[in-house]
Design a protein around this motif. Structure first.
Motif, mmCIF file in Angstrom:
data_model
loop_
_atom_site.group_PDB
_atom_site.id
_atom_site.type_symbol
_atom_site.label_atom_id
_atom_site.label_comp_id
_atom_site.label_asym_id
_atom_site.label_seq_id
_atom_site.Cartn_x
_atom_site.Cartn_y
_atom_site.Cartn_z
ATOM 1 N N ARG A 26 0.819 -1.212 0.000
ATOM 2 C CA ARG A 26 0.000 0.000 0.000
ATOM 3 C C ARG A 26 0.857 1.268 0.000
ATOM 4 N NH1 ARG A 26 -5.353 0.741 1.051
ATOM 5 N NH2 ARG A 26 -5.968 2.759 1.882
ATOM 6 N N ALA A 27 1.880 1.319 0.851
ATOM 7 C CA ALA A 27 2.731 2.508 0.951
ATOM 8 C C ALA A 27 3.479 2.754 -0.362
ATOM 9 C CB ALA A 27 3.720 2.349 2.097
ATOM 10 N N GLU A 28 4.011 1.703 -0.952
ATOM 11 C CA GLU A 28 4.741 1.825 -2.213
ATOM 12 C C GLU A 28 3.813 2.293 -3.334
ATOM 13 O OE1 GLU A 28 8.023 -0.814 -4.644
ATOM 14 O OE2 GLU A 28 6.488 -1.854 -3.471
ATOM 15 N N TYR A 29 2.586 1.772 -3.349
ATOM 16 C CA TYR A 29 1.617 2.162 -4.374
ATOM 17 C C TYR A 29 1.299 3.654 -4.271
ATOM 18 C CZ TYR A 29 -2.673 2.459 -7.043
ATOM 19 O OH TYR A 29 -3.621 2.828 -7.943
ATOM 20 N N PHE A 30 1.037 4.140 -3.054
ATOM 21 C CA PHE A 30 0.719 5.549 -2.882
ATOM 22 C C PHE A 30 1.909 6.452 -3.179
ATOM 23 C CE2 PHE A 30 -2.988 4.030 -0.407
ATOM 24 C CZ PHE A 30 -3.952 4.667 -1.175
ATOM 25 N N GLU A 31 3.119 5.977 -2.922
ATOM 26 C CA GLU A 31 4.310 6.751 -3.274
ATOM 27 C C GLU A 31 4.409 6.905 -4.792
ATOM 28 O OE1 GLU A 31 9.154 6.461 -2.812
ATOM 29 O OE2 GLU A 31 7.875 5.314 -1.466
ATOM 30 N N ALA A 33 1.912 6.758 -6.860
ATOM 31 C CA ALA A 33 0.788 7.608 -7.268
ATOM 32 C C ALA A 33 1.110 9.076 -7.042
ATOM 33 C CB ALA A 33 -0.468 7.211 -6.502
ATOM 34 N N LYS A 34 1.732 9.405 -5.912
ATOM 35 C CA LYS A 34 2.095 10.801 -5.634
ATOM 36 C C LYS A 34 3.129 11.305 -6.630
ATOM 37 C CE LYS A 34 2.836 10.108 -1.174
ATOM 38 N NZ LYS A 34 3.256 10.333 0.207
ATOM 39 N N ILE A 35 4.124 10.496 -6.931
ATOM 40 C CA ILE A 35 5.164 10.896 -7.884
ATOM 41 C C ILE A 35 4.562 11.107 -9.271
ATOM 42 C CG2 ILE A 35 7.241 10.093 -9.083
ATOM 43 C CD1 ILE A 35 8.016 8.712 -6.408
ATOM 44 N N THR A 36 3.661 10.216 -9.670
ATOM 45 C CA THR A 36 3.007 10.350 -10.970
ATOM 46 C C THR A 36 2.152 11.607 -11.020
ATOM 47 O OG1 THR A 36 2.981 7.947 -11.199
ATOM 48 C CG2 THR A 36 1.466 9.195 -12.595
ATOM 49 N N ALA A 37 1.389 11.864 -9.965
ATOM 50 C CA ALA A 37 0.552 13.068 -9.919
ATOM 51 C C ALA A 37 1.411 14.325 -9.970
ATOM 52 C CB ALA A 37 -0.303 13.057 -8.660
ATOM 53 N N LEU A 38 2.534 14.320 -9.277
ATOM 54 C CA LEU A 38 3.441 15.468 -9.305
ATOM 55 C C LEU A 38 3.994 15.681 -10.704
ATOM 56 C CD1 LEU A 38 4.929 17.646 -7.668
ATOM 57 C CD2 LEU A 38 6.729 15.977 -7.259
ATOM 58 N N GLY A 39 4.345 14.620 -11.393
ATOM 59 C CA GLY A 39 4.841 14.735 -12.764
ATOM 60 C C GLY A 39 3.795 15.301 -13.704
ATOM 61 N N ILE A 40 2.552 14.829 -13.569
ATOM 62 C CA ILE A 40 1.470 15.348 -14.405
ATOM 63 C C ILE A 40 1.251 16.827 -14.116
ATOM 64 C CG2 ILE A 40 -1.031 15.216 -14.783
ATOM 65 C CD1 ILE A 40 -0.757 12.167 -14.362
ATOM 66 N N LEU A 41 1.294 17.203 -12.843
ATOM 67 C CA LEU A 41 1.114 18.606 -12.455
ATOM 68 C C LEU A 41 2.219 19.485 -13.041
ATOM 69 C CD1 LEU A 41 -0.540 20.569 -10.669
ATOM 70 C CD2 LEU A 41 1.120 20.113 -8.872
ATOM 71 N N VAL A 42 3.455 19.036 -12.959
ATOM 72 C CA VAL A 42 4.580 19.813 -13.493
ATOM 73 C C VAL A 42 4.441 19.993 -15.008
ATOM 74 C CG1 VAL A 42 7.077 19.739 -13.925
ATOM 75 C CG2 VAL A 42 6.187 19.253 -11.646
ATOM 76 N N ILE A 43 4.100 18.935 -15.714
ATOM 77 C CA ILE A 43 3.929 19.031 -17.162
ATOM 78 C C ILE A 43 2.786 19.989 -17.499
ATOM 79 C CG2 ILE A 43 3.226 17.743 -19.218
ATOM 80 C CD1 ILE A 43 4.825 15.373 -18.071
ATOM 81 N N GLY A 44 1.700 19.935 -16.735
ATOM 82 C CA GLY A 44 0.583 20.848 -16.953
ATOM 83 C C GLY A 44 0.966 22.293 -16.719
#
Length: 59
Positions: A26-31, A33-44
């Motif tokens: 669970r912890a690894e999955y959420f980590e 997910a957070k990294i992916t969301a941050l990458g999408i936000l930066v690209i946006g």
């Protein structure tokens, strides 16, 4: 290397990958997910800034 040899190699490599892979906890999955969301936000944000600069210049 003929088609049969390539297919056999692919199956062998696939079995090896499945053998060493594991389901993330669970912890690894959420980590991830957070990294992916941050990458999408930066690209946006970068895209938004480029559009704003383009509009200010008048392109």
């Amino acid at each position: 290397m003929n088609v049969q040899e390539r297919l056999d190699k692919f199956v062998k490599d696939s079995k090896r990958v499945l053998k060493v892979s594991r389901k993330p906890d669970r912890a690894e999955y959420f980590e991830f997910a957070k990294i992916t969301a941050l990458g999408i936000l930066v690209i946006g944000v970068v895209g938004f800034v480029i559009v704003i600069i383009g509009q200010l210049i008048g392109l």
